[in-house]
Design an enzyme around this catalytic site. Structure first.
Site, mmCIF file in Angstrom:
data_model
loop_
_atom_site.group_PDB
_atom_site.id
_atom_site.type_symbol
_atom_site.label_atom_id
_atom_site.label_comp_id
_atom_site.label_asym_id
_atom_site.label_seq_id
_atom_site.Cartn_x
_atom_site.Cartn_y
_atom_site.Cartn_z
ATOM 1 C CB CYS A 52 -0.918 -0.004 1.218
ATOM 2 S SG CYS A 52 -1.789 1.558 1.494
ATOM 3 C CB CYS A 55 1.006 1.318 4.739
ATOM 4 S SG CYS A 55 -0.586 0.471 4.929
ATOM 5 C CG HIS A 115 -4.215 -1.199 4.668
ATOM 6 N ND1 HIS A 115 -3.830 -0.352 3.651
ATOM 7 C CD2 HIS A 115 -4.944 -2.195 4.083
ATOM 8 C CE1 HIS A 115 -4.287 -0.814 2.495
ATOM 9 N NE2 HIS A 115 -4.970 -1.920 2.732
ATOM 10 C CG ASN A 155 -14.137 10.474 -3.595
ATOM 11 O OD1 ASN A 155 -15.209 11.052 -3.406
ATOM 12 N ND2 ASN A 155 -13.237 10.934 -4.440
ATOM 13 C CB SER A 163 -6.994 5.205 -6.650
ATOM 14 O OG SER A 163 -6.393 6.175 -5.800
ATOM 15 C CG HIS A 166 -4.100 3.501 4.285
ATOM 16 N ND1 HIS A 166 -3.087 2.759 4.841
ATOM 17 C CD2 HIS A 166 -4.358 4.493 5.181
ATOM 18 C CE1 HIS A 166 -2.740 3.284 5.999
ATOM 19 N NE2 HIS A 166 -3.513 4.339 6.231
ATOM 20 C CG HIS A 168 -6.939 8.232 1.294
ATOM 21 N ND1 HIS A 168 -7.251 6.951 0.883
ATOM 22 C CD2 HIS A 168 -6.982 9.007 0.168
ATOM 23 C CE1 HIS A 168 -7.454 6.943 -0.426
ATOM 24 N NE2 HIS A 168 -7.308 8.183 -0.877
ATOM 25 C CD GLN A 170 -8.271 12.963 -3.293
ATOM 26 O OE1 GLN A 170 -7.664 13.732 -4.040
ATOM 27 N NE2 GLN A 170 -9.031 11.989 -3.741
#
Length: 349
Positions: A52, A55, A115, A155, A163, A166, A168, A170
């Site tokens: 990943c 990570c 993760h 998202n 995509s 993990h 996250h 933006q």
């Protein structure tokens, strides 16, 4: 005609934030439905994935190596949609071919070094760290005189184009106001000029009185299915106190925001017993230095699932050519979400 009579037949509902309409067709969902559960196997994501690129300690797709972070981790997107060094310029041919260069920054926020931890599976204290990070990033980006808007969003899930699994989010910072924020700024301002009060504050008081579309609430925030919702289980998160951005929240309010974000995402996961996909984002005041006393901090959740973990709502045909349409009424959606347990169906390991 009263609301009960109107809501049982095809009708349109008005969204005062965007000043657009949505068609509601409740007769298309008259068959009893108790929520189909797919019984999908629980996710078996590891706490750390050596492949990943988000990570701790791993090399990202752009070639940079992540530090061994232990909390949240923020970095400039290696494949950013906006760049700070974009050369200014524009074209305008007869008012028909119009384009302008757009500068900005794109940041990535890893919620946790783990993760396998989505917001729904994090503790309130862990989510509070994410809220603090969002606030710090908003303040730092807003201080840049070139930046006029800061869009914080997540998202969640491959269905929403994420995509990397993990957990996250933006942050995109623009030198112009994006379309949706432009609509809302105008709507807030016009409502204040006409009524002398605040649009979302008045709306929240109305919903708290009616309780038909409420999902959950705490002392500082409320989560509801908006009267004008487009997506089947769309929700709107509103601050009880009128603030225009995250940087105006006090300590108790930041903790309360973390708590209600957990409750929202837990209920989504419990709805179909799956890690629920969605797009979530905060709308905050523009950062151009102007005065926006009428603007109110809020967040939108736009989840695509309709009747199960595998049945998705698509915007096609009439919706692409005319206006959005929904079958499940916002009142029914709110009731299903409201009655779900507030503890996650997957135990944390």
């Amino acid at each position: 005609m009263n609301f009960s009579e109107l809501s049982s037949q095809p009708h349109r509902r008005f969204n005062p934030l965007t000043r657009e309409w949505v068609l509601v067709s409740p007769h298309r969902a008259e068959r009893p439905w108790q929520g189909q559960v797919e019984n999908l196997p629980a996710e078996a994501a590891p706490t750390y994935d050596p492949t990943c690129y988000l990570c701790p300690g791993n090399v990202r797709a752009g070639g940079m190596r992540n530090p061994n972070f232990t909390g949240t981790f923020v970095f400039d997107n290696d494949f950013a949609a906006l760049k700070p060094d974009t050369t200014p310029g524009e074209i305008d041919e007869h008012g028909l071919l119009i384009a302008r260069a757009e500068a900005g920054r794109c940041r990535v926020v890893c919620f946790s070094p783990r993760h396998d931890l989505t917001l729904a599976r994090m503790s309130q204290a862990e989510v509070r760290k994410v809220v603090d990070t969002w606030t710090q990033e908003f303040s730092a980006l807003a201080a840049d005189p070139r930046i006029r808007s800061v869009q914080i969003f997540e998202n969640r899930g491959a269905m929403m184009g994420c995509s990397n699994p993990h957990p996250h989010g933006q942050i995109w910072a623009n030198e112009s106001l994006p379309n949706e924020l432009t609509k809302e700024v105008a709507a807030f301002r016009d409502y204040r000029q006409i009524h002398g009060t605040s649009l979302l504050h008045d709306y929240l008081q109305l919903e708290l009185t009616k309780q038909e579309r409420m999902v959950c609430a705490n002392d500082h925030f409320a989560l509801l299915v908006p009267f004008w919702a487009v997506w089947p289980f769309e929700t709107l998160l509103i601050s009880r106190r009128r603030v225009s951005a995250l940087d105006e929240l006090n300590d108790d309010e930041r903790t309360a925001l973390a708590g209600i974000l957990r409750l929202a995402t837990i209920r989504y996961d419990n709805l179909f017993r799956t890690s629920f996909p969605y797009t979530m984002g905060f709308h905050q005041r523009p950062t151009d230095g102007g005065d926006y006393p009428e603007f109110e901090l809020h967040a939108h959740f736009y989840p695509p699932l309709l009747r199960s973990a595998t049945i998705k709502k698509f915007m096609v045909g009439y919706e692409m050519l005319a206006m959005p349409q929904r079958d499940i009424t916002p009142e029914s959606a709110a009731q299903w979400l409201r009655e779900l347990p507030g503890e996650h169906y997957l135990t944390r390991t």
